[in-house]
Scaffold this motif. Structure first.
Motif, PDB file in Angstrom:
ATOM      1  N   ASP A 248     -12.040   3.008  -5.065  1.00 47.87           N
ATOM      2  CA  ASP A 248     -11.779   3.128  -3.643  1.00 47.87           C
ATOM      3  C   ASP A 248     -13.532   2.618  -3.466  1.00 47.87           C
ATOM      4  O   ASP A 248     -13.909   2.330  -1.825  1.00 47.87           O
ATOM      5  CB  ASP A 248     -12.178   4.690  -3.615  1.00 47.87           C
ATOM      6  CG  ASP A 248     -10.806   4.445  -3.534  1.00 47.87           C
ATOM      7  OD1 ASP A 248      -9.798   5.261  -3.661  1.00 47.87           O
ATOM      8  OD2 ASP A 248     -10.942   6.140  -3.870  1.00 47.87           O
TER       9      ASP A 248
ATOM     10  N   THR B  87       0.342  -1.395  -0.122  1.00 48.79           N
ATOM     11  CA  THR B  87      -0.392  -0.312   0.024  1.00 48.79           C
ATOM     12  C   THR B  87       0.629   1.744  -0.115  1.00 48.79           C
ATOM     13  O   THR B  87       0.612   2.492  -0.196  1.00 48.79           O
ATOM     14  CB  THR B  87      -0.599  -0.131   1.129  1.00 48.79           C
ATOM     15  OG1 THR B  87      -1.348  -1.243   1.329  1.00 48.79           O
ATOM     16  CG2 THR B  87      -1.856   1.633   1.253  1.00 48.79           C
TER      17      THR B  87
ATOM     18  N   ASN C 269     -11.353   6.738   4.315  1.00 52.39           N
ATOM     19  CA  ASN C 269     -10.819   5.845   5.185  1.00 52.39           C
ATOM     20  C   ASN C 269     -10.754   5.999   6.639  1.00 52.39           C
ATOM     21  O   ASN C 269     -10.938   5.204   7.163  1.00 52.39           O
ATOM     22  CB  ASN C 269      -9.456   6.286   4.570  1.00 52.39           C
ATOM     23  CG  ASN C 269      -8.183   4.709   5.126  1.00 52.39           C
ATOM     24  OD1 ASN C 269      -8.429   3.486   4.856  1.00 52.39           O
ATOM     25  ND2 ASN C 269      -7.364   5.246   5.694  1.00 52.39           N
TER      26      ASN C 269
ATOM     27  N   ARG D   6     -12.712  -1.007  -1.056  1.00 52.04           N
ATOM     28  CA  ARG D   6     -11.977  -0.892  -0.178  1.00 52.04           C
ATOM     29  C   ARG D   6     -12.698  -1.107   1.317  1.00 52.04           C
ATOM     30  O   ARG D   6     -11.373  -2.021   2.262  1.00 52.04           O
ATOM     31  CB  ARG D   6     -11.120   0.692   0.615  1.00 52.04           C
ATOM     32  CG  ARG D   6     -10.864   1.295  -0.647  1.00 52.04           C
ATOM     33  CD  ARG D   6     -10.229   2.448   0.121  1.00 52.04           C
ATOM     34  NE  ARG D   6      -9.283   2.439   0.730  1.00 52.04           N
ATOM     35  CZ  ARG D   6      -8.886   4.091   1.055  1.00 52.04           C
ATOM     36  NH1 ARG D   6      -9.216   4.590   0.233  1.00 52.04           N
ATOM     37  NH2 ARG D   6      -7.984   4.003   1.892  1.00 52.04           N
TER      38      ARG D   6
ATOM     39  N   ARG E  95     -10.061  10.632  -0.986  1.00 51.01           N
ATOM     40  CA  ARG E  95      -9.690   9.355   0.102  1.00 51.01           C
ATOM     41  C   ARG E  95      -9.338   9.132   1.712  1.00 51.01           C
ATOM     42  O   ARG E  95      -9.870   8.817   2.481  1.00 51.01           O
ATOM     43  CB  ARG E  95      -8.344   8.799  -1.126  1.00 51.01           C
ATOM     44  CG  ARG E  95      -9.013   8.490  -1.955  1.00 51.01           C
ATOM     45  CD  ARG E  95      -7.493   8.026  -3.495  1.00 51.01           C
ATOM     46  NE  ARG E  95      -8.122   7.506  -4.351  1.00 51.01           N
ATOM     47  CZ  ARG E  95      -7.740   7.444  -5.019  1.00 51.01           C
ATOM     48  NH1 ARG E  95      -6.432   7.839  -5.621  1.00 51.01           N
ATOM     49  NH2 ARG E  95      -7.833   6.350  -6.188  1.00 51.01           N
TER      50      ARG E  95
END
Length: 460
Positions: free
Chosen positions: A359, A245, A283, A362, A279
């Motif tokens: 995304d 990552t 997240n 995820r 993002r």
């Protein structure tokens, strides 16, 4: 039994829609407030300090962040995921491992600082690596890694129980104290040490307030070999995934930096900043709310699929909506906010916004972590890393800078077929919802056209 009926039978104090919305609200508002504080701090400090101070600190932070991510053992995630994550011996064992990791990280950073000090005279004088203050800055920042190692496991337990109000408040308190420290220091001595003092202050305040304010028993030195083995077994796959990552998230600037000018990198960074903000927001919600909710649903035998899609609805609304909005209005946004020197960032923003669609999935990796099987994330991480590593240099060589940025927007979509297959294998696939949620792109695109029209009509 329908999903709606199953959801209604979930314990109201654990997985009620209200509880999850409240936790998500705290995380979202805390992140938004934190971003405002960072922007305010940046604006103030740039007027008090010379630019090279920020260059030194930026490089030092890259080193610190890289060392932290590349040695990630998943200790906090182990506490949240494990069925015994609230047991005293488990928490104390995790705390001891955390302290040991902090000391190891500090030693690595100090070793890097020593190497820079020894070879600094042989580096180009214009390089930030040769600045005489950088090794000392790294050594002092290493102390914050030792301090963070003593962070109470109360924070992970609170996250496990979705008690996000106090955790968010503590994060903001640490930021405010760091901001005030930097202002006071810079007022008397406008140098890089003001920024260093702010970082160390944030670590001390965060640990102190968590220790005093969060409920739970105080950690003590205690070791359980079985629990340590469980944490290591879980963490070895977190480490491997974090390694890949880190490369995927930061490798673009490393590869592009070999072939483009500083001006082009600056323009690219403007587009990256916008996409990264979206993002980071999603997240934070995934890691701090969705992950503990999924972990507890699996531990207690509840409908984890219902919990998963309860999060997917608002997140897809945000991600798909913003993808449509930025794809249509990206160029106009850059033209409106920046001068003509940065106009090319508009097209970059359009390219990169397309990649945001990847995304949406995820949460699959978090589902595997919630099961205690993080190694199942490896096919995703490996496929993404292979595509990135092989494709970006090829696109840069064959099609130049614009082609490389276009690739960075497209390649996340190439991982979607594998993600959908793995979702199907995991029992998380609901085709009607996957298709229906994608339609959120349309109102986002409509908002983009409306934004373009409004700017052209009122501003010209």
């Amino acid at each position: 039994m329908s999903s709606a009926t199953q959801v209604s039978q979930l314990p109201q104090n654990a997985f009620s829609g209200r509880r999850l919305r409240t936790a998500s609200f705290w995380v979202f508002c805390g992140y938004a407030t934190g971003q405002i504080l960072r922007l305010l701090s940046n604006l103030v400090m740039t007027r008090m300090l010379a630019p090279e101070m920020f260059g030194i600190m930026a490089l030092a932070n890259v080193v610190i962040a890289g060392v932290q991510m590349l040695t990630d053992m998943g200790i906090q995630k182990s506490i949240i995921q494990s069925r015994e994550g609230d047991q005293k011996r488990f928490l104390n064992t995790a705390w001891v491992l955390q302290i040991a990791r902090g000391a190891c990280l500090a030693a690595i950073v100090c070793g890097f600082a020593l190497a820079l000090w020894l070879i600094g005279s042989g580096l180009p004088a214009s390089s930030v690596y040769s600045h005489p203050d950088l090794p000392i800055v790294l050594c002092i920042l290493a102390s914050s890694l030792i301090i963070s190692g003593f962070r109470s496991t109360k924070s992970a337990v609170a996250n496990r129980k979705l008690h996000m109000g106090r955790l968010t408040t503590i994060e903001l308190m640490a930021q405010i104290c760091a901001f005030m420290t930097m202002i006071v220091w810079a007022s008397y001595s406008p140098d890089v040490w003001a920024l260093v003092a702010g970082t160390v202050t944030a670590s001390i305040v965060k640990i102190g307030v968590e220790f005093l304010w969060l409920p739970g028993e105080t950690n003590r030195f205690q070791w359980d070999r079985r629990y340590a083995g469980e944490i290591f077994h879980f963490g070895k796959w977190i480490f491997a995934s974090s390694l890949l990552t880190y490369w995927v998230l930061n490798g673009d600037r490393i590869i592009l930096g070999l072939d483009i000018t500083a001006r082009e990198m600056g323009i690219y960074s403007i587009a990256i900043f916008v996409v990264a903000s979206v993002r980071d927001t999603t997240n934070n919600i995934l890691q701090k709310v969705m992950y503990p909710a999924l972990s507890r649903a699996l531990q207690e035998g509840h409908d984890h699929v219902a919990v998963y899609y309860r999060f997917r609805l608002p997140l897809d609304f945000l991600i798909c909506g913003l993808c449509g909005f930025l794809a249509v209005a990206g160029e106009q946004i850059i033209w409106t906010l920046y001068d003509e020197r940065y106009s090319e960032a508009g097209m970059f923003l359009v390219f990169l916004s397309v990649g945001m669609l990847g995304d949406r999935y995820r949460g699959l990796g978090l589902y595997y972590q919630s099961q205690g099987k993080p190694k199942k994330m490896m096919p995703i991480a490996l496929w993404r890393a292979v595509l990135f590593t092989l494709g970006l240099p090829l696109a840069l060589h064959e099609y130049g800078f614009f082609g490389a940025v276009a690739f960075l927007g497209i390649y996340p979509i190439l991982t979607v077929p594998l993600l959908l297959y793995l979702k199907y294998r995991a029992g998380l696939m609901r085709v009607s919802r996957e298709i229906g949620y994608t339609a959120f792109i349309l109102p986002g695109a409509a908002a983009g056209y409306l934004f373009n029209w409004g700017v052209q009509y009122f501003i010209g």
